[in-house]
Design a protein around this motif. Structure first.
Motif, PDB file in Angstrom:
ATOM      1  N   LEU A 152     -14.467  -7.663  -3.659  1.00 39.09           N
ATOM      2  CA  LEU A 152     -14.025  -7.992  -4.673  1.00 39.09           C
ATOM      3  C   LEU A 152     -12.499  -8.216  -3.782  1.00 39.09           C
ATOM      4  N   ALA A 153     -11.911  -8.212  -2.580  1.00 37.79           N
ATOM      5  CA  ALA A 153     -11.199  -8.900  -2.418  1.00 37.79           C
ATOM      6  C   ALA A 153     -10.775 -10.393  -1.963  1.00 37.79           C
ATOM      7  N   VAL A 154     -12.676 -10.549  -1.230  1.00 41.33           N
ATOM      8  CA  VAL A 154     -12.814 -11.991  -1.287  1.00 41.33           C
ATOM      9  C   VAL A 154     -12.743 -12.611  -2.441  1.00 41.33           C
ATOM     10  N   THR A 155     -13.093 -11.997  -3.409  1.00 46.13           N
ATOM     11  CA  THR A 155     -13.460 -13.301  -4.261  1.00 46.13           C
ATOM     12  C   THR A 155     -11.764 -13.386  -6.166  1.00 46.13           C
ATOM     13  N   VAL A 156     -11.530 -12.461  -5.401  1.00 44.81           N
ATOM     14  CA  VAL A 156      -9.921 -12.665  -5.450  1.00 44.81           C
ATOM     15  C   VAL A 156      -9.356 -13.995  -4.861  1.00 44.81           C
ATOM     16  N   LYS A 157      -9.203 -14.008  -3.899  1.00 41.04           N
ATOM     17  CA  LYS A 157      -9.291 -14.856  -3.273  1.00 41.04           C
ATOM     18  C   LYS A 157      -9.293 -16.446  -2.802  1.00 41.04           C
ATOM     19  N   LEU A 158     -10.638 -16.059  -3.210  1.00 36.72           N
ATOM     20  CA  LEU A 158     -11.132 -17.596  -3.624  1.00 36.72           C
ATOM     21  C   LEU A 158     -10.217 -17.274  -4.957  1.00 36.72           C
ATOM     22  N   THR A 159     -10.795 -18.043  -5.638  1.00 36.48           N
ATOM     23  CA  THR A 159     -10.832 -17.814  -6.791  1.00 36.48           C
ATOM     24  C   THR A 159      -9.142 -18.508  -7.639  1.00 36.48           C
ATOM     25  N   SER A 160      -8.218 -17.779  -6.853  1.00 35.26           N
ATOM     26  CA  SER A 160      -6.813 -17.985  -7.730  1.00 35.26           C
ATOM     27  C   SER A 160      -6.108 -17.772  -6.675  1.00 35.26           C
ATOM     28  N   LYS A 161      -4.481 -18.546  -6.612  1.00 29.30           N
ATOM     29  CA  LYS A 161      -3.973 -18.456  -5.979  1.00 29.30           C
ATOM     30  C   LYS A 161      -2.999 -17.434  -5.372  1.00 29.30           C
ATOM     31  N   GLY A 162      -2.560 -16.789  -4.352  1.00 30.41           N
ATOM     32  CA  GLY A 162      -1.386 -15.224  -4.754  1.00 30.41           C
ATOM     33  C   GLY A 162      -2.102 -14.743  -3.525  1.00 30.41           C
ATOM     34  N   PRO A 163      -1.586 -13.482  -3.253  1.00 35.03           N
ATOM     35  CA  PRO A 163      -2.238 -12.118  -2.642  1.00 35.03           C
ATOM     36  C   PRO A 163      -2.927 -11.424  -2.933  1.00 35.03           C
ATOM     37  N   ILE A 164      -4.450 -10.898  -2.621  1.00 30.76           N
ATOM     38  CA  ILE A 164      -5.426 -10.125  -2.938  1.00 30.76           C
ATOM     39  C   ILE A 164      -4.738  -8.792  -3.491  1.00 30.76           C
ATOM     40  N   PHE A 165      -4.007  -8.300  -3.244  1.00 27.98           N
ATOM     41  CA  PHE A 165      -3.480  -6.716  -3.623  1.00 27.98           C
ATOM     42  C   PHE A 165      -2.569  -7.001  -4.223  1.00 27.98           C
ATOM     43  N   TYR A 166      -2.055  -6.548  -5.728  1.00 30.71           N
ATOM     44  CA  TYR A 166      -0.853  -6.100  -6.255  1.00 30.71           C
ATOM     45  C   TYR A 166      -0.153  -4.626  -6.489  1.00 30.71           C
ATOM     46  N   GLN A 216       4.566   2.986  -4.548  1.00 33.78           N
ATOM     47  CA  GLN A 216       4.078   1.638  -5.277  1.00 33.78           C
ATOM     48  C   GLN A 216       2.548   1.388  -5.092  1.00 33.78           C
ATOM     49  N   MET A 217       2.436   1.592  -6.444  1.00 32.99           N
ATOM     50  CA  MET A 217       0.671   2.014  -6.364  1.00 32.99           C
ATOM     51  C   MET A 217       0.008   0.353  -6.844  1.00 32.99           C
ATOM     52  N   VAL A 218      -1.366   0.214  -5.920  1.00 37.23           N
ATOM     53  CA  VAL A 218      -1.815  -0.911  -5.390  1.00 37.23           C
ATOM     54  C   VAL A 218      -2.946  -1.042  -6.226  1.00 37.23           C
ATOM     55  N   LEU A 257      -9.737   0.310  -8.409  1.00 41.65           N
ATOM     56  CA  LEU A 257     -10.510   1.058  -7.528  1.00 41.65           C
ATOM     57  C   LEU A 257      -9.689   1.026  -5.909  1.00 41.65           C
ATOM     58  N   PRO A 258      -8.801   0.305  -5.436  1.00 44.63           N
ATOM     59  CA  PRO A 258      -7.726   0.780  -3.841  1.00 44.63           C
ATOM     60  C   PRO A 258      -6.548   1.793  -4.677  1.00 44.63           C
ATOM     61  N   GLN A 259      -6.467   2.169  -5.340  1.00 45.87           N
ATOM     62  CA  GLN A 259      -5.399   3.065  -6.159  1.00 45.87           C
ATOM     63  C   GLN A 259      -6.149   4.948  -5.253  1.00 45.87           C
ATOM     64  N   PHE A 260      -7.736   4.719  -5.169  1.00 45.18           N
ATOM     65  CA  PHE A 260      -7.863   5.563  -4.275  1.00 45.18           C
ATOM     66  C   PHE A 260      -6.568   5.702  -2.288  1.00 45.18           C
ATOM     67  N   VAL A 261      -6.551   4.639  -2.477  1.00 47.65           N
ATOM     68  CA  VAL A 261      -5.070   4.515  -1.114  1.00 47.65           C
ATOM     69  C   VAL A 261      -4.630   5.351  -1.556  1.00 47.65           C
ATOM     70  N   ASN A 262      -3.361   5.589  -2.709  1.00 53.97           N
ATOM     71  CA  ASN A 262      -2.821   6.133  -2.970  1.00 53.97           C
ATOM     72  C   ASN A 262      -2.567   7.722  -3.428  1.00 53.97           C
TER      73      ASN A 262
END
Length: 497
Positions: free
Chosen positions: A325-339, A352-354, A405-410
């Motif tokens: 998912l991280a690779v897909t987000v990075k390749l399909t639009s400009k900007g950071p992978i996470f918000y 800060q919720m990821v 899914l990254p919210q499991f880090v939170n």
């Protein structure tokens, strides 16, 4: 009749009631079906355990066959007996709520606890692997079969079948509140066929309209017997007893016994789960005690331990998916992978919720341009079904909640819980009154009642009500059920945008 004109509504209510299958008829068919599937599942579980543990039975040795079959047969009979004793097929619990599942689990553990004690006392040699296979196999099968039965009931209830016909007795406000609750939860299967108002006057308030359904007023609290005859109700729900009085309520109980009609009395306390309501007789007077919510102590420690273990296990399993998912987000639009977005956690502490980024890079700056198109009820939250800021990949990720899914880090950082209220924005918290602030007594969750009850389709008021209900009544059993329901809600992707 002393008050009211039930006959003016008789034909209309009668027609509505006759369209509903008799509650006792469908309950009888339902419990018969449960009895059959329970028997099939239990027999299947002990058979699988026997085959795996002992292999094929040598039919040339009759005593060996009799021994194996006797143990498995005895265990199956004992298991089915425990299911009956615990009341897993009681009409009071089947088809709705978590109590039915809890009783199925309780029956299984009581059974195997009994087997363990008996084998210890009498020094019986029962293969542990046999029991270790039979218990989870049978328990999972029983829970799955109950879930399938509920789906069948829910489908029938959407067609107006498998209903309980209810006559409500109480004041205007409490009666309408109960009627709205039943209309809001059609899966519960309660159909209101009439209302009796203690202060009813003939010619006034002939009927009420609740969510498009017209419900007739059939008289006052003294007209219950006649109202039952004309409405065909099989259950009377009393929402306020101050007008009826002690003697009046007792007389109603006796009258309904003769008619084989159930009586339920609302304690007047909303959004409080059953385990917190304890009936205790004091001076020969039954009192309902409402236990305090359990936010601290061992329960909170247990919830935190579960959160950490669950989040760590999930992140370990889905690591390849996260990378993809991280690779897909990075390749399909400009900007950071996470918000990262600021949210307010337990006790009002910000964090800060990821999430995976699902919008264009300047989405926050464009929100004012779309303010007029906000579909969020009450204007507190910004919601828009076709938000132009969402990327094509982001739409898919939001549909199936992959961005969360990254919210499991939170969760591992102990800022969030796996299950809890929806994480609020600071701007939301600033609008909270004293009641709504109770949402901050527990950690916000990745999922919760709001996630399995409509997600973005919920109104602000309904979202708040569900969050407060969770805060007041949370338990580990409830959390596990919400996690299971979340998987279904995500796959169906209803209310996600």
């Amino acid at each position: 009749m002393p008050v009211g004109d039930v006959r003016s509504h008789g034909s209309e209510v009668g027609r509505r009631s006759r369209r509903l299958t008799s509650r006792r008829e469908w309950e009888s068919r339902y419990t018969d079906g449960l009895r059959v599937t329970d028997t099939i599942v239990v027999l299947g579980a002990v058979t699988v355990a026997q085959v795996i543990r002992f292999g094929d039975v040598d039919f040339r040795e009759p005593w060996s066959v009799a021994g194996y079959v006797g143990v498995s047969g005895g265990l199956a009979i004992l298991w089915l007996t425990f299911l009956a004793i615990v009341g897993t097929r009681s009409p009071r619990v089947i088809g709705n709520g978590s109590e039915e599942y809890r009783r199925v689990v309780s029956a299984a553990f009581r059974l195997f606890g009994t087997v363990a004690i008996v084998s210890l006392l009498f020094r019986l040699e029962i293969a542990r692997l046999y029991l270790a296979i039979a218990l989870p196999t049978g328990l999972i099968g029983l829970l799955l079969s109950r879930w399938i039965w509920r789906k069948i009931v829910a489908r029938n209830r959407t067609r107006g079948e498998f209903q309980t016909s209810v006559l409500i007795v109480g004041s205007r406000s409490s009666a309408l509140s109960m009627a709205r609750s039943f209309e809001r939860s059609p899966e519960a299967g309660y159909s209101v066929v009439g209302i009796c108002l203690p202060d009813y006057e003939p010619g006034h308030d002939a009927s009420f309209t609740v969510d498009g359904t017209q419900i007739p007023v059939l008289g006052d609290e003294h007209s219950v017997a006649e109202a039952i005859e004309y409405s065909g109700a099989d259950t009377v729900a009393v929402t306020a007893t101050e007008h009826i009085g002690h003697h009046g309520l007792r007389k109603m109980v006796w009258d309904l016994e003769k008619k084989n009609v159930d009586l339920v009395v609302s304690p007047g306390v909303v959004d409080v789960a059953g385990p917190r309501l304890v009936m205790r007789p004091v001076a020969n007077f039954p009192l309902i005690h409402v236990e305090k919510p359990q936010y601290n102590g061992a329960k909170r420690f247990g919830k935190t331990a579960f959160d950490v273990l669950f989040a760590a296990s999930v992140l370990l399993v889905i690591a390849p998916i996260l990378i993809a998912l991280a690779v897909t987000v990075k390749l399909t639009s400009k900007g950071p992978i996470f918000y990262s977005s600021e949210r307010v956690g337990m006790d009002g502490k910000p964090f800060q919720m990821v999430k995976f980024r699902t919008m264009v890079q300047d989405a926050d700056q464009r929100v004012h341009e779309l303010a007029a198109l906000n579909e969020g009820a009450g204007g507190v939250l910004f919601k828009m079904r076709d938000d132009p800021r969402v990327t094509s990949v982001g739409k898919v990720m939001r549909k199936y909640s992959l961005d969360e899914l990254p919210q499991f880090v939170n969760v591992l950082r102990r800022e969030m819980s796996v299950v809890g209220p929806r994480p609020p924005l600071r701007s939301e918290v600033e609008t909270y009154d004293g009641e709504v602030r109770r949402r901050l007594l527990v950690k916000p969750g990745i999922t919760g009642l709001w996630q399995v009850s409509g997600r973005s389709d919920l109104s602000w008021e309904e979202s708040v009500r569900l969050d407060l209900s969770y805060v007041e009544n949370w338990s580990m059993t409830g959390d596990l059920l919400i996690i299971a329901k979340t998987a279904v809600a995500v796959l169906e992707s209803e209310g996600a945008y």
